[in-house]
Design an enzyme around this catalytic site. Structure first.
Site, PDB file in Angstrom:
ATOM      1  N   ARG A 166       0.858  -1.175   0.000  1.00  9.91           N
ATOM      2  CA  ARG A 166       0.000   0.000   0.000  1.00  9.91           C
ATOM      3  C   ARG A 166       0.899   1.231   0.000  1.00  9.91           C
ATOM      4  O   ARG A 166       2.040   1.179   0.471  1.00  9.91           O
ATOM      5  CB  ARG A 166      -0.903   0.020   1.234  1.00  9.91           C
ATOM      6  CG  ARG A 166      -1.801  -1.203   1.390  1.00  9.91           C
ATOM      7  CD  ARG A 166      -2.565  -1.139   2.706  1.00  9.91           C
ATOM      8  NE  ARG A 166      -3.463  -2.278   2.888  1.00  9.91           N
ATOM      9  CZ  ARG A 166      -3.132  -3.406   3.498  1.00  9.91           C
ATOM     10  NH1 ARG A 166      -1.903  -3.529   3.998  1.00  9.91           N
ATOM     11  NH2 ARG A 166      -4.001  -4.393   3.626  1.00  9.91           N
ATOM     12  N   LYS A 190      -2.012  -2.808   8.137  1.00  7.65           N
ATOM     13  CA  LYS A 190      -3.084  -2.355   9.012  1.00  7.65           C
ATOM     14  C   LYS A 190      -2.956  -3.024  10.372  1.00  7.65           C
ATOM     15  O   LYS A 190      -2.628  -4.204  10.476  1.00  7.65           O
ATOM     16  CB  LYS A 190      -4.447  -2.684   8.383  1.00  7.65           C
ATOM     17  CG  LYS A 190      -4.715  -1.922   7.087  1.00  7.65           C
ATOM     18  CD  LYS A 190      -6.082  -2.237   6.532  1.00  7.65           C
ATOM     19  CE  LYS A 190      -6.354  -1.430   5.273  1.00  7.65           C
ATOM     20  NZ  LYS A 190      -7.685  -1.712   4.703  1.00  7.65           N
ATOM     21  N   HIS A 217      -3.270   2.661  -5.833  1.00  5.89           N
ATOM     22  CA  HIS A 217      -3.605   1.259  -5.598  1.00  5.89           C
ATOM     23  C   HIS A 217      -3.473   0.404  -6.858  1.00  5.89           C
ATOM     24  O   HIS A 217      -3.566  -0.819  -6.792  1.00  5.89           O
ATOM     25  CB  HIS A 217      -5.026   1.149  -5.043  1.00  5.89           C
ATOM     26  CG  HIS A 217      -5.090   0.437  -3.727  1.00  5.89           C
ATOM     27  ND1 HIS A 217      -4.273   0.730  -2.647  1.00  5.89           N
ATOM     28  CD2 HIS A 217      -5.856  -0.604  -3.298  1.00  5.89           C
ATOM     29  CE1 HIS A 217      -4.551  -0.064  -1.628  1.00  5.89           C
ATOM     30  NE2 HIS A 217      -5.511  -0.884  -2.005  1.00  5.89           N
ATOM     31  N   ARG A 223      -0.698  -2.155  -6.697  1.00  3.12           N
ATOM     32  CA  ARG A 223      -1.047  -3.239  -5.768  1.00  3.12           C
ATOM     33  C   ARG A 223      -2.017  -4.217  -6.438  1.00  3.12           C
ATOM     34  O   ARG A 223      -1.844  -5.430  -6.348  1.00  3.12           O
ATOM     35  CB  ARG A 223      -1.654  -2.649  -4.505  1.00  3.12           C
ATOM     36  CG  ARG A 223      -2.073  -3.664  -3.444  1.00  3.12           C
ATOM     37  CD  ARG A 223      -2.462  -2.923  -2.171  1.00  3.12           C
ATOM     38  NE  ARG A 223      -3.177  -3.748  -1.209  1.00  3.12           N
ATOM     39  CZ  ARG A 223      -2.591  -4.541  -0.311  1.00  3.12           C
ATOM     40  NH1 ARG A 223      -1.273  -4.641  -0.287  1.00  3.12           N
ATOM     41  NH2 ARG A 223      -3.308  -5.232   0.550  1.00  3.12           N
ATOM     42  N   HIS A 269      -3.534  -9.380   3.734  1.00  6.33           N
ATOM     43  CA  HIS A 269      -4.960  -9.486   4.001  1.00  6.33           C
ATOM     44  C   HIS A 269      -5.204 -10.400   5.203  1.00  6.33           C
ATOM     45  O   HIS A 269      -4.612 -11.484   5.294  1.00  6.33           O
ATOM     46  CB  HIS A 269      -5.703 -10.068   2.792  1.00  6.33           C
ATOM     47  CG  HIS A 269      -5.827  -9.109   1.647  1.00  6.33           C
ATOM     48  ND1 HIS A 269      -6.068  -9.512   0.350  1.00  6.33           N
ATOM     49  CD2 HIS A 269      -5.748  -7.747   1.607  1.00  6.33           C
ATOM     50  CE1 HIS A 269      -6.134  -8.452  -0.430  1.00  6.33           C
ATOM     51  NE2 HIS A 269      -5.942  -7.374   0.310  1.00  6.33           N
ATOM     52  N   TYR A 311      -9.562 -11.021  -6.500  1.00  8.03           N
ATOM     53  CA  TYR A 311      -8.647 -10.991  -7.637  1.00  8.03           C
ATOM     54  C   TYR A 311      -8.819 -12.200  -8.541  1.00  8.03           C
ATOM     55  O   TYR A 311      -8.484 -12.142  -9.722  1.00  8.03           O
ATOM     56  CB  TYR A 311      -7.198 -10.909  -7.147  1.00  8.03           C
ATOM     57  CG  TYR A 311      -6.870  -9.595  -6.487  1.00  8.03           C
ATOM     58  CD1 TYR A 311      -6.640  -8.458  -7.242  1.00  8.03           C
ATOM     59  CD2 TYR A 311      -6.814  -9.490  -5.098  1.00  8.03           C
ATOM     60  CE1 TYR A 311      -6.353  -7.244  -6.632  1.00  8.03           C
ATOM     61  CE2 TYR A 311      -6.524  -8.274  -4.484  1.00  8.03           C
ATOM     62  CZ  TYR A 311      -6.303  -7.166  -5.260  1.00  8.03           C
ATOM     63  OH  TYR A 311      -6.027  -5.960  -4.655  1.00  8.03           O
TER      64      TYR A 311
END
Length: 375
Positions: free
Chosen positions: A210, A245, A320, A323, A346, A355
């Site tokens: 990111r 995150k 993005h 990515r 993730h 995806y």
């Protein structure tokens, strides 16, 4: 806003000066997100904004026929939460003589008609959010009420049975390998800024980072093999450490082009910038010697898209995009979904599975074009 209120993780106090019971409850929840869950600053800021909107709604006399105003978490009912969900998606009332939406006339006209219809039905003004944006706000609200119920601040969870808005699936937009190559080769590497931009783009595509993760990279997050430009085989596989995150860290390998671009920046470009300011541990520096910002990264990607001709061709490129392209190209090359999940950071493989829909669409398009019995 005062410096004190800006520093606080909670919403601002009510107009009377003293925070209400509901505002204090929100602050407890935000402290929980910081201390217990370790949310990143950007994520916490989004929660703060969303819960501020919720507090303003339930404490105000916005829609008293559906739910009267309350100022304590234990007084909130499912009717309040349901009314808030409806409010989020109701159109913002149009003001004659003022723009009501995007510059596109068709979109603006649709917003005007929607707002006018709502006014004729006697509905209260709304926030005008899309289903996806409204769903994000409701996630914050449901999380807060769940926390208050589990901690014993409230007896029940009034948000538990209120369904969030259903947003349509939005597939990630990847660009082709050729387009990515053009983008990566766009920066002028004869300048220190160009060396930095090339290295930034290479790292983002090589790792699927990111933009916030890329600009947060420190020199210590580069493995010894990266700092040795991948030449010393005894130092192992070149990789970098990313903090995603919730401050969760992961190790992602780097390809040779990314290692070479980083080496060129670290040896020939970064020293020129590092002497302009205080010693910074950041990998990517601005011309003043400080860590680059998200805006600088955005401008870098936009400039590369313009310079490569992709913008002129109508190819949309955002921070993005690299990515999305990283994940899509890995899966098209036969990579295992779980491996891609780990490299993207993730928490759930369900997030990564989107995806696979993109690659399936690509396969379907190729089959339709090439197979003699497809038409």
């Amino acid at each position: 806003m005062t410096a004190e209120s800006a520093a606080s993780p909670g919403p601002s106090s009510s107009t009377s000066g003293a925070p209400t019971a509901l505002e204090r409850a929100v602050e407890r929840y935000l402290q929980h997100l910081v201390v217990e869950r370790g949310l990143a600053a950007n994520t916490l800021a989004a929660y703060r904004r969303d819960l501020r909107r919720y507090v303003d709604f339930v404490q105000a006399d916005i829609d008293p026929t559906e739910a009267p105003p309350v100022d304590a978490a234990q007084a909130v009912t499912p009717a309040h939460v349901s009314a808030f969900v409806r409010y989020l998606q109701r159109p913002v009332p149009a003001v004659i003589g003022e723009p009501v939406g995007p510059a596109d006339s068709a979109t603006a006209s649709a917003v005007s008609v929607s707002a006018a219809s709502a006014a004729r039905r006697g509905e209260a003004p709304g926030a005008g959010l899309s289903a996806r944006s409204a769903a994000r706000v409701v996630v914050a609200v449901r999380g807060a009420h769940r926390f208050w119920a589990l901690e014993g601040h409230t007896v029940t969870d009034p948000a538990a049975e209120v369904p969030p808005p259903v947003a349509g699936m939005r597939l990630p937009k990847a660009i082709s390998v050729k387009a990515v190559t053009r983008l990566l080769e766009a920066p002028d590497v004869s300048t220190p800024a160009g060396l930095r931009d090339r290295a930034l783009l290479e790292v983002m595509y090589s790792t699927g980072a990111r933009v916030s993760e890329a600009i947060a990279l420190d020199v210590d997050d580069l493995s010894a093999a990266v700092r040795a430009a991948g030449e010393d085989q005894d130092r192992g596989l070149p990789f970098i450490r990313l903090f995603g995150k919730g401050s969760k860290q992961r190790l992602v390998p780097l390809g040779r082009p990314a290692v070479a671009a980083l080496d060129a920046w670290l040896v020939r470009g970064r020293p020129e910038f590092s002497t302009k300011g205080k010693a910074s541990p950041a990998v990517f520096l601005n011309a003043r010697g400080g860590r680059i910002s998200r805006q600088t990264a955005w401008n870098t990607i936009k400039a590369a898209a313009d310079r490569s001709g992709l913008t002129e061709e109508g190819v949309e490129v955002t921070p993005h995009t690299l990515r999305h392209s990283f994940a899509t190209h890995l899966l098209e090359g036969g990579a295992d979904l779980r491996v891609v999940q780990e490299m993207l950071g993730h928490a759930s493989v369900t997030t990564t599975q989107v995806y696979t829909l993109v690659t399936a669409d690509s396969l379907r398009e190729v089959w339709t074009t090439a197979h003699p019995r497809a038409r």
